[in-house]
Design a protein around this motif. Sequence first.
Motif, PDB file in Angstrom:
ATOM      1  N   ILE A  77       0.838  -1.204   0.000  1.00  0.00           N
ATOM      2  CA  ILE A  77       0.000   0.000   0.000  1.00  0.00           C
ATOM      3  C   ILE A  77       0.869   1.248   0.000  1.00  0.00           C
ATOM      4  O   ILE A  77       0.635   2.194  -0.762  1.00  0.00           O
ATOM      5  N   LYS A  78       1.871   1.258   0.866  1.00  0.00           N
ATOM      6  CA  LYS A  78       2.760   2.418   0.978  1.00  0.00           C
ATOM      7  C   LYS A  78       3.456   2.707  -0.339  1.00  0.00           C
ATOM      8  O   LYS A  78       3.628   3.881  -0.723  1.00  0.00           O
ATOM      9  N   PHE A 100     -16.608 -19.029  -5.667  1.00  0.00           N
ATOM     10  CA  PHE A 100     -15.452 -18.175  -5.934  1.00  0.00           C
ATOM     11  C   PHE A 100     -15.889 -16.724  -6.106  1.00  0.00           C
ATOM     12  O   PHE A 100     -15.213 -15.807  -5.640  1.00  0.00           O
ATOM     13  N   ALA A 101     -17.014 -16.522  -6.765  1.00  0.00           N
ATOM     14  CA  ALA A 101     -17.544 -15.166  -6.925  1.00  0.00           C
ATOM     15  C   ALA A 101     -17.893 -14.568  -5.561  1.00  0.00           C
ATOM     16  O   ALA A 101     -17.650 -13.379  -5.305  1.00  0.00           O
ATOM     17  N   GLU A 102     -18.455 -15.389  -4.687  1.00  0.00           N
ATOM     18  CA  GLU A 102     -18.780 -14.920  -3.335  1.00  0.00           C
ATOM     19  C   GLU A 102     -17.508 -14.567  -2.569  1.00  0.00           C
ATOM     20  O   GLU A 102     -17.463 -13.558  -1.842  1.00  0.00           O
ATOM     21  N   PHE A 103     -16.486 -15.393  -2.724  1.00  0.00           N
ATOM     22  CA  PHE A 103     -15.191 -15.115  -2.107  1.00  0.00           C
ATOM     23  C   PHE A 103     -14.635 -13.779  -2.595  1.00  0.00           C
ATOM     24  O   PHE A 103     -14.136 -12.963  -1.810  1.00  0.00           O
ATOM     25  N   ALA A 104     -14.733 -13.535  -3.901  1.00  0.00           N
ATOM     26  CA  ALA A 104     -14.247 -12.277  -4.478  1.00  0.00           C
ATOM     27  C   ALA A 104     -14.971 -11.081  -3.865  1.00  0.00           C
ATOM     28  O   ALA A 104     -14.349 -10.053  -3.567  1.00  0.00           O
ATOM     29  N   ALA A 105     -16.279 -11.208  -3.689  1.00  0.00           N
ATOM     30  CA  ALA A 105     -17.050 -10.119  -3.089  1.00  0.00           C
ATOM     31  C   ALA A 105     -16.663  -9.916  -1.627  1.00  0.00           C
ATOM     32  O   ALA A 105     -16.570  -8.776  -1.145  1.00  0.00           O
ATOM     33  N   GLU A 106     -16.408 -11.008  -0.918  1.00  0.00           N
ATOM     34  CA  GLU A 106     -16.080 -10.926   0.503  1.00  0.00           C
ATOM     35  C   GLU A 106     -14.733 -10.240   0.740  1.00  0.00           C
ATOM     36  O   GLU A 106     -14.556  -9.536   1.745  1.00  0.00           O
ATOM     37  N   VAL A 107     -13.781 -10.450  -0.163  1.00  0.00           N
ATOM     38  CA  VAL A 107     -12.469  -9.788  -0.007  1.00  0.00           C
ATOM     39  C   VAL A 107     -12.428  -8.486  -0.797  1.00  0.00           C
ATOM     40  O   VAL A 107     -11.395  -7.825  -0.838  1.00  0.00           O
ATOM     41  N   ARG A 108     -13.543  -8.149  -1.424  1.00  0.00           N
ATOM     42  CA  ARG A 108     -13.716  -6.893  -2.171  1.00  0.00           C
ATOM     43  C   ARG A 108     -12.687  -6.738  -3.286  1.00  0.00           C
ATOM     44  O   ARG A 108     -12.046  -5.705  -3.454  1.00  0.00           O
ATOM     45  N   HIS A 155      -5.136   1.406  -4.432  1.00  0.00           N
ATOM     46  CA  HIS A 155      -4.173   0.374  -4.814  1.00  0.00           C
ATOM     47  C   HIS A 155      -3.485  -0.210  -3.588  1.00  0.00           C
ATOM     48  O   HIS A 155      -3.343   0.472  -2.580  1.00  0.00           O
ATOM     49  N   PRO A 156      -3.067  -1.472  -3.714  1.00  0.00           N
ATOM     50  CA  PRO A 156      -3.125  -2.368  -4.876  1.00  0.00           C
ATOM     51  C   PRO A 156      -4.553  -2.845  -5.156  1.00  0.00           C
ATOM     52  O   PRO A 156      -5.305  -3.109  -4.225  1.00  0.00           O
ATOM     53  N   LYS A 157      -4.869  -2.947  -6.429  1.00  0.00           N
ATOM     54  CA  LYS A 157      -6.125  -3.570  -6.818  1.00  0.00           C
ATOM     55  C   LYS A 157      -5.966  -5.091  -6.759  1.00  0.00           C
ATOM     56  O   LYS A 157      -4.870  -5.613  -6.963  1.00  0.00           O
ATOM     57  N   LEU A 191      -6.428  -5.961   3.596  1.00  0.00           N
ATOM     58  CA  LEU A 191      -5.988  -5.057   2.533  1.00  0.00           C
ATOM     59  C   LEU A 191      -7.109  -4.113   2.127  1.00  0.00           C
ATOM     60  O   LEU A 191      -6.902  -2.904   1.996  1.00  0.00           O
ATOM     61  N   ALA A 192      -8.300  -4.650   1.938  1.00  0.00           N
ATOM     62  CA  ALA A 192      -9.441  -3.816   1.557  1.00  0.00           C
ATOM     63  C   ALA A 192      -9.763  -2.795   2.642  1.00  0.00           C
ATOM     64  O   ALA A 192     -10.058  -1.621   2.349  1.00  0.00           O
ATOM     65  N   GLU A 193      -9.722  -3.218   3.895  1.00  0.00           N
ATOM     66  CA  GLU A 193     -10.011  -2.323   5.018  1.00  0.00           C
ATOM     67  C   GLU A 193      -8.983  -1.196   5.108  1.00  0.00           C
ATOM     68  O   GLU A 193      -9.327  -0.032   5.355  1.00  0.00           O
ATOM     69  N   ARG A 194      -7.720  -1.524   4.901  1.00  0.00           N
ATOM     70  CA  ARG A 194      -6.659  -0.517   4.974  1.00  0.00           C
ATOM     71  C   ARG A 194      -6.757   0.477   3.822  1.00  0.00           C
ATOM     72  O   ARG A 194      -6.513   1.668   4.010  1.00  0.00           O
ATOM     73  N   LYS A 195      -7.121   0.002   2.648  1.00  0.00           N
ATOM     74  CA  LYS A 195      -7.302   0.926   1.520  1.00  0.00           C
ATOM     75  C   LYS A 195      -8.417   1.911   1.829  1.00  0.00           C
ATOM     76  O   LYS A 195      -8.302   3.106   1.541  1.00  0.00           O
ATOM     77  N   ASP A 196      -9.493   1.422   2.411  1.00  0.00           N
ATOM     78  CA  ASP A 196     -10.592   2.306   2.797  1.00  0.00           C
ATOM     79  C   ASP A 196     -10.134   3.330   3.831  1.00  0.00           C
ATOM     80  O   ASP A 196     -10.416   4.528   3.714  1.00  0.00           O
TER      81      ASP A 196
END
Length: 227
Positions: free
Chosen positions: A85-86, A157-165, A137-139, A126-131
């Motif tokens: 992130i940095k 797998f699609a549900e997993f993707a949504a859960e980790v954003r 980024h990173p995407k 990672l998603a929480e820290r970006k917020d």
Amino acid sequence: MGQNPPDKKEMKSLLKVEADSDRIKTVISQILRMGTRNFQLGGNGEPFFYKNVMEIIGILKAAGCYCSTNTNGTLLDRETVEELIKMRFDDLRITTLAGTNEVYKRTHPGISKKVFSDMKENLQYLAERKDALGVQHPKITLCFIVIRQNFDNVYAFAEFAAEVRAERVFYRPVDDVKEQGLRNLIPTQEQAAFVEEQLEAVEPYLESKGVSHNIKYFRKVFRQKLD
């Protein structure tokens, strides 16, 4: 199915692989002078298993480069996440072969039952820290290669993707490169029909979550592979 990641305890006990850091830096310097500003980090095995990978990423990002990498995601702990992130690393392309712990163990025989759950927690972090930092980024791009061992996990797998954003999801057919042994990974006609059935629900689900995808292209290529 690819090389299995080592057990987490084993990973911690192993020294990271040494790379010829000076030579890599010299080559990068030459390439940068030629004007290249788009880099995909790869090599033999998992990129984050190399000792100097974060230093190399730092050099590239300091030079204003776009950086992406293909990874299995198992070494993306919180410390690594914070560094990425940095440095404003651009794109983590993570192949898991699964959307649930059960199927992850099925596609990675002998793996510790905690590897998938730890990876999921770190991606959510990672998603929480970006917020929290107001950065993009990173995407996260999640990749799912459809094989006989995971054909029933397409929607999960699609549900997993949504859960980790994750920002993107790529489905891919297995490439048997005309090797008879790899032919056994290609889903049967019955399994392929169930894959198609799941995709009917996956497409609107991902779009409702704001996750981009390649489903239309995947279905076209997937059908050609089965012909």
